[in-house]
Design an enzyme around this catalytic site. Structure first.
Site, PDB file in Angstrom:
ATOM      1  N   GLY A  27       0.816  -1.208   0.000  1.00  0.00           N
ATOM      2  CA  GLY A  27       0.000   0.000   0.000  1.00  0.00           C
ATOM      3  C   GLY A  27       0.847   1.254   0.000  1.00  0.00           C
ATOM      4  O   GLY A  27       2.014   1.230  -0.375  1.00  0.00           O
ATOM      5  N   HIS A  30       2.154   5.026  -4.726  1.00  0.00           N
ATOM      6  CA  HIS A  30       2.676   6.246  -5.355  1.00  0.00           C
ATOM      7  C   HIS A  30       2.903   5.963  -6.839  1.00  0.00           C
ATOM      8  O   HIS A  30       2.627   4.842  -7.325  1.00  0.00           O
ATOM      9  CB  HIS A  30       3.947   6.733  -4.649  1.00  0.00           C
ATOM     10  N   HIS A  33       4.396   2.625  -7.913  1.00  0.00           N
ATOM     11  CA  HIS A  33       3.472   1.477  -7.972  1.00  0.00           C
ATOM     12  C   HIS A  33       2.581   1.559  -9.220  1.00  0.00           C
ATOM     13  O   HIS A  33       2.285   0.546  -9.851  1.00  0.00           O
ATOM     14  CB  HIS A  33       2.551   1.454  -6.749  1.00  0.00           C
ATOM     15  N   GLN A  57       7.985  -9.375   7.566  1.00  0.00           N
ATOM     16  CA  GLN A  57       9.204  -8.858   6.948  1.00  0.00           C
ATOM     17  C   GLN A  57       9.756  -7.622   7.642  1.00  0.00           C
ATOM     18  O   GLN A  57      10.711  -7.016   7.162  1.00  0.00           O
ATOM     19  CB  GLN A  57       8.990  -8.617   5.459  1.00  0.00           C
ATOM     20  N   GLY A 143       9.486  -3.995  -8.947  1.00  0.00           N
ATOM     21  CA  GLY A 143      10.328  -2.871  -9.360  1.00  0.00           C
ATOM     22  C   GLY A 143      11.798  -3.137  -9.078  1.00  0.00           C
ATOM     23  O   GLY A 143      12.156  -3.833  -8.127  1.00  0.00           O
ATOM     24  N   LYS A 144      12.641  -2.536  -9.931  1.00  0.00           N
ATOM     25  CA  LYS A 144      14.087  -2.672  -9.725  1.00  0.00           C
ATOM     26  C   LYS A 144      14.585  -1.835  -8.546  1.00  0.00           C
ATOM     27  O   LYS A 144      15.721  -1.973  -8.128  1.00  0.00           O
ATOM     28  CB  LYS A 144      14.825  -2.230 -10.990  1.00  0.00           C
ATOM     29  N   LYS A 145      13.759  -0.938  -8.051  1.00  0.00           N
ATOM     30  CA  LYS A 145      14.181  -0.122  -6.904  1.00  0.00           C
ATOM     31  C   LYS A 145      14.590  -1.044  -5.746  1.00  0.00           C
ATOM     32  O   LYS A 145      15.586  -0.812  -5.073  1.00  0.00           O
ATOM     33  CB  LYS A 145      13.014   0.790  -6.509  1.00  0.00           C
ATOM     34  N   LEU A 180      11.375   7.109  -6.284  1.00  0.00           N
ATOM     35  CA  LEU A 180      10.105   7.209  -5.555  1.00  0.00           C
ATOM     36  C   LEU A 180      10.008   6.081  -4.531  1.00  0.00           C
ATOM     37  O   LEU A 180      10.363   4.940  -4.817  1.00  0.00           O
ATOM     38  CB  LEU A 180       8.924   7.137  -6.529  1.00  0.00           C
ATOM     39  N   SER A 181       9.561   6.435  -3.353  1.00  0.00           N
ATOM     40  CA  SER A 181       9.474   5.460  -2.262  1.00  0.00           C
ATOM     41  C   SER A 181       8.457   5.955  -1.242  1.00  0.00           C
ATOM     42  O   SER A 181       8.302   7.174  -1.050  1.00  0.00           O
ATOM     43  CB  SER A 181      10.847   5.336  -1.583  1.00  0.00           C
TER      44      SER A 181
HETATM   45  O1  PAF Z   1       7.939  -4.569  -2.003  1.00  0.00           O
HETATM   46  C1  PAF Z   1       6.996  -4.681  -1.181  1.00  0.00           C
HETATM   47  O2  PAF Z   1       6.147  -3.800  -1.041  1.00  0.00           O
HETATM   48  C2  PAF Z   1       6.907  -5.930  -0.329  1.00  0.00           C
HETATM   49  O3  PAF Z   1       8.177  -6.396   0.014  1.00  0.00           O
HETATM   50  C3  PAF Z   1       6.080  -7.052  -0.970  1.00  0.00           C
HETATM   51  C4  PAF Z   1       6.741  -7.570  -2.232  1.00  0.00           C
HETATM   52  C5  PAF Z   1       4.682  -6.547  -1.291  1.00  0.00           C
HETATM   53  C6  PAF Z   1       5.939  -8.231  -0.011  1.00  0.00           C
HETATM   54  O4  PAF Z   1       5.289  -7.850   1.160  1.00  0.00           O
END
Ligand code: PAF
Length: 277
Positions: A27, A30, A33, A57, A143-145, A180-181
């Site tokens: 979510g 931006h 995405h 994670q 994404g490659k980011k 972008l992040s």
């Molecule tokens: O890149 C992300 O936003 C997350 O690591 C992902 C791939 C959705 C897994 O939770």
């Protein structure tokens, strides 16, 4: 655009779709995405964006808690971008029991980002495998980011023979080069003005390597020192093999420079691919 919250409803809804492209996200959508959604759209008739903030994670509970949750805003943006379905399970749906089975990623997952975020890639790989099993997409866009994440997802797919094709998206940047992040929103105005330096030092490393300099250690050291001089706390700036993410072999040409550093309280990552002469 439809919002689906349970695995069963998603399976029923997708049963009538001939091909599906999945865009896994946490979510806080931006432009970066939306670029992934655009690529998904170009490859499949049905685009499913998943929005799930994956506790597994995060190595710090505080990071998980403060991860921006902007669901209504996300849906508005995704609808405009042509996304078809948002899969937005809650934790009880994704992890009805504690997730005791997990993907044990290879040793490279303990390096680079993995060194600074213990357990991150184990949690990432576990949820990605689970999302792939739930959505069963023919395509998935990353994404490659998040270069190391993309590398590990490609390996995950290959090693478990998952029937999904990974589509790689170039990093989207602001006009001044900042990748972008979701984290950029935490930068103060002064930090935001400083932030593009990370990309500029990576540019300098790339330019040097592309003009034949293979003294990676010296280049990395200079990049690190430049950032530190401007108030960054540097985790790493390293030149790596694109294929393995390990130290490049002497004759290897497909390289990538990866950087991670903190400005104020905001940790940023970026990378640039390099083709050495
Ligand atoms: O890149 C992300 O936003 C997350 O690591 C992902 C791939 C959705 C897994 O939770």
């Amino acid at each position: 655009m439809e919002v689906v919250r349970t695995v069963q409803d998603l399976r029923e809804r997708l049963a009538r779709e001939p091909d599906v492209a999945c865009v896994p996200t946490m979510g806080n959508i931006h432009e970066g995405h939306l670029g992934l959604v655009g690529l998904a759209r170009a490859n499949a008739r049905c685009v499913v964006t998943t929005i799930f903030v994956n506790r597994l994670q995060f190595n710090q509970a505080s990071d998980f808690d403060r991860y921006p949750r902007t669901f209504d805003d996300d849906c508005a943006k995704l609808a405009v971008a042509g996304n078809d379905i948002v899969f937005h399970p809650d934790e009880a749906e994704m992890y009805p029991q504690p997730q005791v089975f997990a993907v044990d990623p290879p040793p490279i997952a303990l390096k680079l980002e993995g060194r600074f975020r213990p357990g991150h890639f184990r949690g990432m790989a576990t949820v990605v495998l689970k999302l792939f099993n739930i959505v069963q997409p023919q395509y998935a866009v990353f994404g490659k980011k998040d270069y190391q994440q993309l590398h590990l997802v490609r390996d995950l797919v290959a090693q478990f023979a998952l029937p999904v094709r990974i589509i790689e998206a170039e990093t989207r940047r602001a006009d001044d080069g900042l990748a972008l992040s979701s984290r950029n929103r935490f930068l103060s105005a002064t930090e935001r003005a400083e932030a593009p330096r990370l990309k500029r030092v990576l540019d300098d490393v790339r330019a040097a390597v592309e003009s034949g300099d293979r003294n990676f250690t010296a280049l990395e050291f200079a990049a690190d020192a430049m950032l530190a001089r401007h108030g960054w706390q540097v985790d790493y700036v390293v030149v790596r093999s694109r294929r393995t993410l390990a130290t490049p072999e002497p004759d290897e040409r497909d390289l990538v420079v990866l950087g991670a550093a903190t400005l104020g309280a905001v940790r940023l990552i970026d990378n640039l691919e390099i083709l050495a002469p």
